[in-house]
Motif scaffolding. Sequence first.
Motif, mmCIF file in Angstrom:
data_model
loop_
_atom_site.group_PDB
_atom_site.id
_atom_site.type_symbol
_atom_site.label_atom_id
_atom_site.label_comp_id
_atom_site.label_asym_id
_atom_site.label_seq_id
_atom_site.Cartn_x
_atom_site.Cartn_y
_atom_site.Cartn_z
ATOM 1 N N ARG A 260 7.273 -7.038 -6.009
ATOM 2 C CA ARG A 260 7.517 -8.254 -5.231
ATOM 3 C C ARG A 260 8.243 -7.897 -3.938
ATOM 4 N NH1 ARG A 260 7.691 -13.698 -6.970
ATOM 5 N NH2 ARG A 260 8.880 -15.091 -5.592
ATOM 6 N N THR A 261 7.783 -8.418 -2.819
ATOM 7 C CA THR A 261 8.413 -8.155 -1.523
ATOM 8 C C THR A 261 8.689 -9.477 -0.817
ATOM 9 O OG1 THR A 261 6.373 -8.059 -0.196
ATOM 10 C CG2 THR A 261 7.028 -6.058 -1.334
ATOM 11 N N CYS A 262 9.703 -9.466 0.030
ATOM 12 C CA CYS A 262 10.058 -10.661 0.792
ATOM 13 C C CYS A 262 10.660 -10.211 2.115
ATOM 14 C CB CYS A 262 11.058 -11.512 0.012
ATOM 15 S SG CYS A 262 11.459 -13.090 0.812
ATOM 16 N N GLY A 263 10.138 -10.747 3.227
ATOM 17 C CA GLY A 263 10.682 -10.388 4.532
ATOM 18 C C GLY A 263 9.623 -10.385 5.600
ATOM 19 N N SER B 145 -6.394 -2.316 -5.134
ATOM 20 C CA SER B 145 -5.017 -2.753 -4.942
ATOM 21 C C SER B 145 -5.067 -4.174 -4.399
ATOM 22 C CB SER B 145 -4.272 -1.824 -3.980
ATOM 23 O OG SER B 145 -4.938 -1.743 -2.735
ATOM 24 N N ILE B 146 -4.126 -4.992 -4.868
ATOM 25 C CA ILE B 146 -4.181 -6.427 -4.597
ATOM 26 C C ILE B 146 -2.850 -6.896 -4.036
ATOM 27 C CG2 ILE B 146 -4.590 -8.707 -5.607
ATOM 28 C CD1 ILE B 146 -6.073 -7.260 -7.907
ATOM 29 N N VAL B 147 -2.897 -7.668 -2.968
ATOM 30 C CA VAL B 147 -1.712 -8.314 -2.419
ATOM 31 C C VAL B 147 -1.877 -9.815 -2.605
ATOM 32 C CG1 VAL B 147 -0.327 -8.775 -0.368
ATOM 33 C CG2 VAL B 147 -1.278 -6.483 -0.755
ATOM 34 N N ALA B 148 -0.963 -10.402 -3.363
ATOM 35 C CA ALA B 148 -0.951 -11.848 -3.549
ATOM 36 C C ALA B 148 0.100 -12.448 -2.622
ATOM 37 C CB ALA B 148 -0.633 -12.192 -4.996
ATOM 38 N N VAL B 149 -0.326 -13.350 -1.756
ATOM 39 C CA VAL B 149 0.601 -14.009 -0.833
ATOM 40 C C VAL B 149 1.137 -15.255 -1.527
ATOM 41 C CG1 VAL B 149 0.888 -15.043 1.439
ATOM 42 C CG2 VAL B 149 -0.696 -13.128 1.133
ATOM 43 N N LEU B 150 2.412 -15.203 -1.942
ATOM 44 C CA LEU B 150 3.008 -16.307 -2.688
ATOM 45 C C LEU B 150 3.568 -17.381 -1.772
ATOM 46 C CD1 LEU B 150 4.911 -14.242 -5.415
ATOM 47 C CD2 LEU B 150 2.546 -15.056 -5.434
ATOM 48 N N ALA C 103 4.860 -14.564 10.174
ATOM 49 C CA ALA C 103 5.801 -13.525 10.585
ATOM 50 C C ALA C 103 6.636 -13.048 9.399
ATOM 51 C CB ALA C 103 6.703 -14.034 11.692
ATOM 52 N N THR C 104 6.842 -13.907 8.428
ATOM 53 C CA THR C 104 7.530 -13.547 7.195
ATOM 54 C C THR C 104 6.702 -14.033 6.006
ATOM 55 O OG1 THR C 104 8.833 -15.593 7.152
ATOM 56 C CG2 THR C 104 9.801 -13.690 8.287
ATOM 57 N N ALA C 105 6.864 -13.351 4.883
ATOM 58 C CA ALA C 105 6.087 -13.735 3.710
ATOM 59 C C ALA C 105 6.735 -13.182 2.447
ATOM 60 C CB ALA C 105 4.649 -13.224 3.829
ATOM 61 N N THR C 106 6.464 -13.853 1.347
ATOM 62 C CA THR C 106 6.792 -13.352 0.015
ATOM 63 C C THR C 106 5.477 -12.961 -0.638
ATOM 64 O OG1 THR C 106 8.726 -14.794 -0.184
ATOM 65 C CG2 THR C 106 7.807 -13.885 -2.225
ATOM 66 N N THR C 107 5.398 -11.715 -1.079
ATOM 67 C CA THR C 107 4.131 -11.219 -1.614
ATOM 68 C C THR C 107 4.365 -10.471 -2.923
ATOM 69 O OG1 THR C 107 4.255 -9.084 -0.460
ATOM 70 C CG2 THR C 107 3.222 -10.912 0.731
ATOM 71 N N GLU C 108 3.268 -10.258 -3.649
ATOM 72 C CA GLU C 108 3.257 -9.353 -4.785
ATOM 73 C C GLU C 108 2.178 -8.302 -4.550
ATOM 74 O OE1 GLU C 108 4.863 -11.771 -8.715
ATOM 75 O OE2 GLU C 108 2.693 -11.541 -8.411
ATOM 76 N N LEU C 109 2.564 -7.038 -4.672
ATOM 77 C CA LEU C 109 1.621 -5.930 -4.568
ATOM 78 C C LEU C 109 1.264 -5.478 -5.980
ATOM 79 C CD1 LEU C 109 0.132 -3.567 -3.148
ATOM 80 C CD2 LEU C 109 2.336 -2.354 -3.083
ATOM 81 N N TRP C 110 -0.021 -5.604 -6.330
ATOM 82 C CA TRP C 110 -0.518 -5.213 -7.649
ATOM 83 C C TRP C 110 -1.240 -3.869 -7.534
ATOM 84 C CZ3 TRP C 110 -1.209 -8.573 -12.239
ATOM 85 C CH2 TRP C 110 -0.515 -9.787 -12.124
ATOM 86 N N LEU C 111 -0.736 -2.866 -8.252
ATOM 87 C CA LEU C 111 -1.364 -1.538 -8.266
ATOM 88 C C LEU C 111 -1.796 -1.198 -9.691
ATOM 89 C CD1 LEU C 111 1.065 0.518 -5.971
ATOM 90 C CD2 LEU C 111 -1.078 -0.602 -5.335
ATOM 91 N N PRO C 112 -3.052 -0.761 -9.883
ATOM 92 C CA PRO C 112 -3.518 -0.392 -11.224
ATOM 93 C C PRO C 112 -2.875 0.913 -11.680
ATOM 94 C CG PRO C 112 -5.218 0.076 -9.598
ATOM 95 C CD PRO C 112 -4.101 -0.601 -8.859
ATOM 96 N N VAL C 113 -2.283 0.914 -12.876
ATOM 97 C CA VAL C 113 -1.557 2.085 -13.359
ATOM 98 C C VAL C 113 -1.920 2.367 -14.817
ATOM 99 C CG1 VAL C 113 0.394 1.723 -11.800
ATOM 100 C CG2 VAL C 113 0.451 0.716 -14.092
ATOM 101 N N GLU C 114 -1.559 3.560 -15.255
ATOM 102 C CA GLU C 114 -1.656 3.937 -16.659
ATOM 103 C C GLU C 114 -0.454 4.809 -16.978
ATOM 104 O OE1 GLU C 114 -5.372 5.941 -16.900
ATOM 105 O OE2 GLU C 114 -4.754 7.638 -15.672
ATOM 106 N N ARG C 115 -0.093 4.869 -18.248
ATOM 107 C CA ARG C 115 1.089 5.648 -18.631
ATOM 108 C C ARG C 115 0.847 7.128 -18.387
ATOM 109 N NH1 ARG C 115 5.736 4.604 -21.012
ATOM 110 N NH2 ARG C 115 5.124 2.438 -21.385
ATOM 111 N N ASP C 116 1.846 7.801 -17.826
ATOM 112 C CA ASP C 116 1.779 9.237 -17.538
ATOM 113 C C ASP C 116 2.467 9.978 -18.667
ATOM 114 O OD1 ASP C 116 1.753 11.769 -16.533
ATOM 115 O OD2 ASP C 116 2.771 11.297 -14.653
#
Length: 297
Positions: free
Chosen positions: A230-233, A263-268, A275-288
């Motif tokens: 989650r990012t904000c700014g 990879s997915i960015v959801a603009v919340l 100029a500013t936004a709250t977003t969620e960056l979704w990255l596909p992962v698996e356990r290492d």
Amino acid sequence: MIATLNRLVEHIDENLTEELDIAELAGRLGTTEYHLRRMFSSLAGMPLSEYIRRRRMTVAAADVVGDEELLTIAVRYGYGSTEAFGRAFRAVHGIGPGEVRRSGGPLRSQPQLRFRLTVQGSTPMDTRIADRPAFRLIGHTARVPLIHAGVNPHIQAHILALPVTEHERLKALGDAEPSGILQVSADVDPDYTEGSELTYLHGVAVRGDTSVPDDLDTIHVPAGTWAVFRTCGAHPSALQETWAATATEWFPSNPWRLRPGPSIVAVLDRSPDFATATTELWLPVERDQQHAAARLP
């Protein structure tokens, strides 16, 4: 991951004149080629293939200034002709091997890289792990070049070309997580090379059984695990800084690795001028499973 990358560059230097099978090497290091290439390019600032080429041409320069036949040198470093070798040599040094043989230079050197993890804690990361069943991404796609920093004008033009009413229609169709209007990057070059083409989709997520209008493009996403940041700014700088920090801070410190997928960015939420936004960056992962350490046998 840091130990894995350092073992990788050691192996490259030990085998500069050999054909390198990165997929096989990644397996021996306990990771995947996809994750290895993405982490290398993110941390080194260049694709793995470019680093290998630079190192080969750096070492080859010492051979070029000698008396050996240029074709013999070219073959030693994996090139079938002096012309192909000359193009690669010039791309690195800015001068051809024949000119170097006559004048001795100038030559450019690519030192062997060493990766180090500096723990600063300067980038707080609001992260969650989400397990998602299969879903679909629907919307409007375009092939665009990858741009690492700042606004991507090609993506911006693609979005602006859509009628305002289309955004509302897409919002109404979305019925799955990630929620809201999504900015999707798919078919991305594993080396994450700036300027390489990717598929960009502007749309929403829907369940597998949702009816989709015929005029919309679809990306099928299999079930799997996602790391959600989650990012904000300021936008897009806050998002891009978080994206970079996933490679420099989060992945080296957590038992997860990237897997192939969009990879997915959801603009919340966003300001009227974006100029500013709250977003969620979704990255596909698996356990290492090899997070603690990785060594070649």
